[in-house]
Write a protein that holds these residues in place. Structure first.
Motif, PDB file in Angstrom:
ATOM      1  N   UNK A 131       1.141  -1.400  -0.012  1.00 53.37           N
ATOM      2  CA  UNK A 131       0.141  -0.257  -0.176  1.00 53.37           C
ATOM      3  C   UNK A 131       0.905   1.202  -0.151  1.00 53.37           C
ATOM      4  N   UNK A 132       1.725   1.406  -1.078  1.00 53.41           N
ATOM      5  CA  UNK A 132       3.031   2.416  -1.270  1.00 53.41           C
ATOM      6  C   UNK A 132       2.803   3.157  -2.332  1.00 53.41           C
ATOM      7  N   UNK A 133       3.540   4.310  -2.696  1.00 48.74           N
ATOM      8  CA  UNK A 133       3.694   4.692  -4.104  1.00 48.74           C
ATOM      9  C   UNK A 133       4.830   4.856  -4.257  1.00 48.74           C
ATOM     10  N   UNK A 134       5.335   4.374  -4.871  1.00 53.72           N
ATOM     11  CA  UNK A 134       7.125   4.700  -5.804  1.00 53.72           C
ATOM     12  C   UNK A 134       7.273   5.181  -7.106  1.00 53.72           C
ATOM     13  N   UNK A 135       7.899   6.039  -6.652  1.00 48.09           N
ATOM     14  CA  UNK A 135       8.389   6.751  -8.373  1.00 48.09           C
ATOM     15  C   UNK A 135       8.991   5.816  -9.532  1.00 48.09           C
TER      16      UNK A 135
END
Length: 337
Positions: free
Chosen positions: A200-204
């Protein structure tokens, strides 16, 4: 720390140069690659640069420091071959998590050191995800065109392990690079999406292909535009090209993706084309003069160096690009073209 998506709107970011080129300068021998821990390893280990993160960590950190001192904003981890697929050559599949975790940790330590000195210039760590030494869309056997040495699912599993370790070690960005087969890249991007969902994360995510010859295509036969379309269903930070060609030869391909994409555009070319001895002769001044064309034309948001590029090359590039505004983009993080 200011988000990289916001910084990209304000200035051109500089990626580091060639870890392999720099490590070669240490002239490490077999025993240096082995260290104490692997002195009895049954296979030859010289040439396994990723292993140096475990056996020669201070050298890896020193390379990172030199690139940051030269003006780089983004450090790549020493993990270009950090999958079970590539490490099978050395019988080191079991070490893959540790190799990626420790490499990311080393880069993060150095990046934080420099960010603390100058909080107005935050330094980021990009987890380097190489293409592996197998291809999912082409046969390695000319007599059996239907044969595949690797499957999409095998690639996905291997990349997922690498991604998890890179994130656990402190990577801020994931860089899927030197893509010669887009199907391999799709497996890596699929694995990244899986990890993002599970955590449940965002990563570029940066995606960088490689144009392999004068035909302007990747090894698996795609044009720059076809490559762009193939990966545009995934939320990414940037798309671009690295390796294979020098800065001058990359211009027409960058023009294509820059015109067609709402993502940030990246480029980290080689220091020219290799000479007869496989070495790169382009000086920092020559390379910077060619990179200047990128920024004058407004083609790029992130620029750095690949094979043959040293801290001197990165400093010359950083000195040029700081005078220019980044390519205009509706920041497309999380959207498709």
């Amino acid at each position: 720390m200011e988000k990289i998506e916001d910084i990209l709107k304000k200035r051109i970011l500089v990626l580091d140069g060639a870890m392999g080129t720099m490590l070669q300068q240490y002239k490490f021998k077999e025993e240096d690659f082995r260290g104490e821990r692997f002195k009895d390893w049954p296979t030859d280990l010289q040439g396994n640069n990723d292993l140096l993160s475990l056996t020669q960590p201070e050298a890896v950190k020193e390379v990172h420091r030199k690139f940051l001192e030269a003006g780089a904003d983004i450090l790549e981890t020493n993990t270009f071959s950090g999958t079970t697929i590539a490490m099978a050559d050395y019988g080191m599949e079991e070490l893959v998590y540790e190799l990626n975790y420790e490499s990311a940790k080393l880069a993060k330590q150095v990046a934080e050191e420099f960010t603390q000195k100058d909080p107005n210039k935050p330094r980021f760590v990009a987890g380097s995800i190489g293409p592996t030494n197998k291809t999912a869309s082409m046969s390695p056997d000319v007599n059996d065109p239907g044969f595949r040495a690797i499957s999409f699912d095998e690639l996905r599993v291997a990349y997922k392990q690498q991604v998890e370790a890179l994130l656990d070690g402190g990577s801020d960005i994931l860089l899927v690079e030197t893509i010669f087969d887009t199907l391999n890249a799709k497996a890596a991007l699929f694995a990244i999406e899986e990890v993002k969902d599970e955590r449940n994360i965002e990563v570029p995510v940066m995606v960088s292909g490689t144009i392999t010859d004068a035909s302007g295509r990747t090894l698996s036969g795609q044009t720059a535009e076809a490559f762009l379309i193939s990966i545009s269903h995934i939320p990414i930070l940037s798309v671009g090209f690295n390796c294979a060609l020098g800065a001058k030869q990359l211009v027409p391909h960058l023009e294509v993706v820059s015109a067609k994409s709402a993502y940030a555009i990246s480029a980290h070319p080689n220091a020219g084309l290799p000479n007869a001895f496989g070495e790169y002769d382009e000086t920092p001044e020559q390379m910077a003069a060619q990179i200047k064309e990128y920024v004058e034309k407004g083609l790029v948001n992130i620029v750095g160096g690949c094979c043959g590029t040293t801290p001197d090359h990165i400093k010359a590039i950083a000195d040029v690009v700081k005078e220019y505004s980044p390519r205009k983009t509706e920041q497309a993080y999380g959207t498709s073209i």
